[in-house]
Write a protein that holds these residues in place. Structure first.
Motif, mmCIF file in Angstrom:
data_model
loop_
_atom_site.group_PDB
_atom_site.id
_atom_site.type_symbol
_atom_site.label_atom_id
_atom_site.label_comp_id
_atom_site.label_asym_id
_atom_site.label_seq_id
_atom_site.Cartn_x
_atom_site.Cartn_y
_atom_site.Cartn_z
ATOM 1 N N GLY A 100 0.794 -1.228 0.000
ATOM 2 C CA GLY A 100 0.000 0.000 0.000
ATOM 3 C C GLY A 100 0.819 1.267 0.000
ATOM 4 N N VAL A 101 2.154 1.147 -0.034
ATOM 5 C CA VAL A 101 3.000 2.343 -0.095
ATOM 6 C C VAL A 101 3.500 2.521 -1.528
ATOM 7 N N LEU A 102 3.250 3.696 -2.082
ATOM 8 C CA LEU A 102 3.507 3.931 -3.501
ATOM 9 C C LEU A 102 4.930 4.369 -3.804
ATOM 10 N N GLY A 103 5.568 5.039 -2.841
ATOM 11 C CA GLY A 103 6.892 5.574 -3.103
ATOM 12 C C GLY A 103 7.209 6.688 -2.124
ATOM 13 N N ILE A 104 8.080 7.600 -2.532
ATOM 14 C CA ILE A 104 8.545 8.678 -1.650
ATOM 15 C C ILE A 104 7.811 9.975 -1.994
ATOM 16 N N GLY A 105 7.121 10.531 -0.999
ATOM 17 C CA GLY A 105 6.379 11.773 -1.217
ATOM 18 C C GLY A 105 5.586 12.159 0.020
ATOM 19 N N GLU A 106 5.055 13.362 0.133
ATOM 20 C CA GLU A 106 5.424 14.424 -0.726
ATOM 21 C C GLU A 106 6.656 15.083 -0.159
ATOM 22 N N VAL A 107 7.649 15.214 -1.012
ATOM 23 C CA VAL A 107 8.915 15.823 -0.632
ATOM 24 C C VAL A 107 9.181 16.953 -1.616
ATOM 25 N N GLY A 108 10.028 17.891 -1.214
ATOM 26 C CA GLY A 108 10.282 18.993 -2.130
ATOM 27 C C GLY A 108 10.886 20.168 -1.414
ATOM 28 N N ARG A 114 19.010 26.284 1.392
ATOM 29 C CA ARG A 114 20.088 25.317 1.161
ATOM 30 C C ARG A 114 19.826 24.039 1.962
ATOM 31 N N ASN A 115 19.408 24.181 3.211
ATOM 32 C CA ASN A 115 19.169 22.985 4.023
ATOM 33 C C ASN A 115 18.029 22.138 3.458
ATOM 34 N N GLU A 116 16.992 22.784 2.985
ATOM 35 C CA GLU A 116 15.899 22.027 2.344
ATOM 36 C C GLU A 116 16.441 21.241 1.154
ATOM 37 N N VAL A 117 17.329 21.872 0.396
ATOM 38 C CA VAL A 117 17.918 21.199 -0.774
ATOM 39 C C VAL A 117 18.740 19.993 -0.337
ATOM 40 N N LEU A 118 19.529 20.154 0.749
ATOM 41 C CA LEU A 118 20.347 19.029 1.223
ATOM 42 C C LEU A 118 19.469 17.844 1.611
ATOM 43 N N THR A 119 18.382 18.115 2.336
ATOM 44 C CA THR A 119 17.463 17.037 2.708
ATOM 45 C C THR A 119 16.843 16.408 1.461
ATOM 46 N N LEU A 120 16.467 17.255 0.521
ATOM 47 C CA LEU A 120 15.822 16.728 -0.689
ATOM 48 C C LEU A 120 16.784 15.850 -1.490
ATOM 49 N N LEU A 121 18.037 16.237 -1.536
ATOM 50 C CA LEU A 121 19.013 15.411 -2.258
ATOM 51 C C LEU A 121 19.129 14.029 -1.621
ATOM 52 N N THR A 122 19.062 13.966 -0.286
ATOM 53 C CA THR A 122 19.110 12.671 0.399
ATOM 54 C C THR A 122 17.893 11.821 0.017
ATOM 55 N N LEU A 123 16.739 12.449 -0.067
ATOM 56 C CA LEU A 123 15.515 11.727 -0.431
ATOM 57 C C LEU A 123 15.556 11.243 -1.883
ATOM 58 N N ILE A 124 16.063 12.096 -2.766
ATOM 59 C CA ILE A 124 16.165 11.697 -4.178
ATOM 60 C C ILE A 124 17.147 10.525 -4.316
ATOM 61 N N GLU A 125 18.237 10.577 -3.557
ATOM 62 C CA GLU A 125 19.216 9.491 -3.582
ATOM 63 C C GLU A 125 18.569 8.176 -3.135
ATOM 64 N N ASP A 153 15.813 21.280 -11.735
ATOM 65 C CA ASP A 153 17.269 21.274 -11.927
ATOM 66 C C ASP A 153 17.890 20.052 -11.250
ATOM 67 N N LEU A 154 17.445 19.787 -10.011
ATOM 68 C CA LEU A 154 18.000 18.647 -9.273
ATOM 69 C C LEU A 154 17.695 17.330 -9.987
ATOM 70 N N LEU A 155 16.482 17.198 -10.475
ATOM 71 C CA LEU A 155 16.088 15.953 -11.140
ATOM 72 C C LEU A 155 16.819 15.771 -12.463
ATOM 73 N N ARG A 156 16.971 16.871 -13.187
ATOM 74 C CA ARG A 156 17.648 16.812 -14.490
ATOM 75 C C ARG A 156 19.100 16.341 -14.337
ATOM 76 N N ALA A 157 19.671 16.662 -13.173
ATOM 77 C CA ALA A 157 21.083 16.312 -12.937
ATOM 78 C C ALA A 157 21.261 14.849 -12.548
ATOM 79 N N ASP A 158 20.156 14.119 -12.334
ATOM 80 C CA ASP A 158 20.260 12.720 -11.893
ATOM 81 C C ASP A 158 19.679 11.811 -12.973
#
Lengths: 268, 83
Positions: A100-108, A114-125, A153-158
Motif C-alpha cells: 500500500g505504499v507507492l513511493g517517496i512523497g510528498e517531498v520537495g 540550502r538545508n531544504e535542498v540538502l534534505t531533498l538530495l538525500t531523499l532523491i538518492e 534542476d536537481l532531477l535533471r542532474a540525476d
C-alpha cells in the motif's frame, strides 16, 4: 462517474468527509506524508505517523469502500534541520516495503533554502537507489516558481530518475508547462483560495491537453474541499467537455501514474 | 477540445467576471480611504503590474500574472548554495 483523488490527507479529514467522497464516486485515494500543522519534536514521532498512514487510515477508508495508498517522506517544512530530517529518512525503508505504499512523497521545497535542498538530495538518492516513484511538493505562492525550477534542476542532474514515474505537484499556470515539457506528470491542486480553482484547472487542461495531468484536492486541516475533484468534473461538464476526457483526467491518468508502483494492486 | 463560441463564453462568464472586477475595484478603493502610503511596498507594485497584465491585449494573462507575483529564479543557484 468514478474518480480517484491522487493527493489527499485523509488523516486530517472526518468520517463525514470519507462518506461524502464515497457517495460522490471516489473509489481510490492516495495520501502523501506531510506537515501535520505543527513541527514534530522528535524524529520518532514520524514512526507513529507512518504507522498511522500504513495501518490505521487504510482501514478507516476501507469502511467507506475506497482503496487507500500512501506515500512516505518528510515534508519540506520540517526539512530545515538536516540531521533531524536524516533521522526521519532512516525510518523510511521499513515503510517503503509495506503493502500500500507507492513511493517517496510528498517531498520537495518550501522556502527554497540550502538545508531544504540538502534534505531533498538525500531523499532523491534514496528513491534512486530503491527505484521508488516520487511525488514532489512545490512551494507556495511567491516561492513556487523558483522552487519548481530548482526541483527540476536537481532531477535533471540525476540520470537515474525515470521522469514518467515522477509527479511535480501543486502546478499552476506558470509552472505546469515546465513539468510537462520535461516529461513529468503534473499535479494540479484544487483549493478555494490558493493554488488552483477547479475553473483554472479546467483552463490548464484545455491549454495543455489531458496527457500526464492529475487533479487532486490535497484536502487537509486547512481551507480545502474533499469534493474538489467532483467540483472540477462538473466544471468540465458545464463547459461541454466529453465524458471520456473527464474520465481520462480524474480516473485513467491517476490509475496509470499510481499503477507504476510495485505495491499498487487494483481491486475491482 | 470544445467548440465554445466567444458569445457562449461571454454568456457563461460575464456575471462571474463582473462580480470579481467589482470586488477588486472596491478593494482598491479601500486603499484610497485608508491612512498612510504603500507606494514603496513591492506588493503594491505587484498589484499595479497585474492590473496592467489584465488590460494588455496579449494572451497567457494568468501565467504572466503568476510570474509577476513570483520571486526571481537564478540559474546559478547551485553554485551559490554549494550543492
Amino acid at each position: 462517474m468514478q474518480f480517484v483523488d491522487p493527493h489527499i490527507h485523509i488523516a486530517s479529514r472526518t468520517t463525514d468527509d470519507l462518506q461524502a467522497m464515497a457517495r460522490a464516486g471516489c473509489m481510490l485515494v492516495a495520501e502523501p506524508a506531510f506537515w501535520m500543522g505543527y513541527d514534530r519534536s522528535d524524529p520518532r514521532s514520524f514512526y507513529d505517523y507512518f504507522r498511522q498512514l500504513t495501518e490505521w487510515e487504510p482501514k478507516r477508508t476501507a469502511n467507506y469502500g475506497m482503496q487507500y495508498y500512501a506515500w512516505m517522506g518528510i515534508n519540506a517544512k520540517e526539512a530545515e534541520n538536516v540531521s533531524f530530517a536524516r533521522e526521519v529518512i532512516s525510518l523510511l525503508p521499513e515503510f517503503l516495503d509495506r503493502p500500500g505504499v507507492l513511493g517517496i512523497g510528498e517531498v520537495g521545497l518550501h522556502k527554497n533554502t540550502r538545508n531544504e535542498v540538502l534534505t531533498l538530495l538525500t531523499l532523491i538518492e534514496l528513491a534512486a537507489q530503491r527505484n521508488e516513484q516520487l511525488l514532489f511538493h512545490t512551494p507556495h505562492l511567491a516561492d513556487k516558481y523558483r522552487g519548481t525550477r530548482m526541483i527540476l534542476d536537481l532531477l535533471r542532474a540525476d540520470s537515474r530518475i525515470v521522469r514518467s514515474r515522477v509527479c511535480i505537484d501543486h502546478c499552476e499556470e506558470h509552472t505546469i508547462r515546465l513539468a510537462l515539457d520535461e516529461g513529468y506528470w503534473a499535479g494540479i491542486t484544487l483549493y478555494p483560495t490558493t493554488k488552483a480553482t477547479p475553473e483554472r484547472a479546467a483552463d490548464m487542461v484545455e491549454l495543455y491537453g489531458p496527457e500526464r495531468i492529475l487533479v487532486n484536492s490535497s484536502a487537509d486541516w486547512g481551507p480545502s474541499d474533499p469534493l474538489a475533484v467532483p467540483h472540477f468534473m462538473s466544471v468540465m461538464r458545464h463547459r461541454g467537455h466529453a465524458e471520456s476526457l473527464i474520465r481520462q483526467v480524474v480516473y485513467d491518468n491517476p490509475m496509470k501514474f499510481l499503477g507504476q508502483s510495485r505495491h499498487f494492486r487494483m481491486k475491482c | 477540445m470544445t467548440e465554445t463560441t466567444m458569445t457562449e463564453m461571454l454568456d457563461r462568464e460575464f456575471l462571474t467576471i463582473r462580480g470579481r472586477f467589482l470586488d477588486l475595484a472596491a478593494a482598491i478603493d479601500r486603499f484610497d480611504r485608508a491612512e498612510g502610503d504603500v507606494a514603496d511596498d513591492p506588493r503594491w507594485h505587484q498589484i499595479q503590474q497585474v492590473i496592467e497584465i489584465l488590460a494588455s491585449p496579449n494572451g497567457h494573462r494568468a501565467e504572466r500574472a503568476q510570474l509577476a507575483l513570483s520571486l526571481n529564479y537564478s540559474e546559478d543557484w547551485r553554485r551559490i548554495y554549494g550543492v
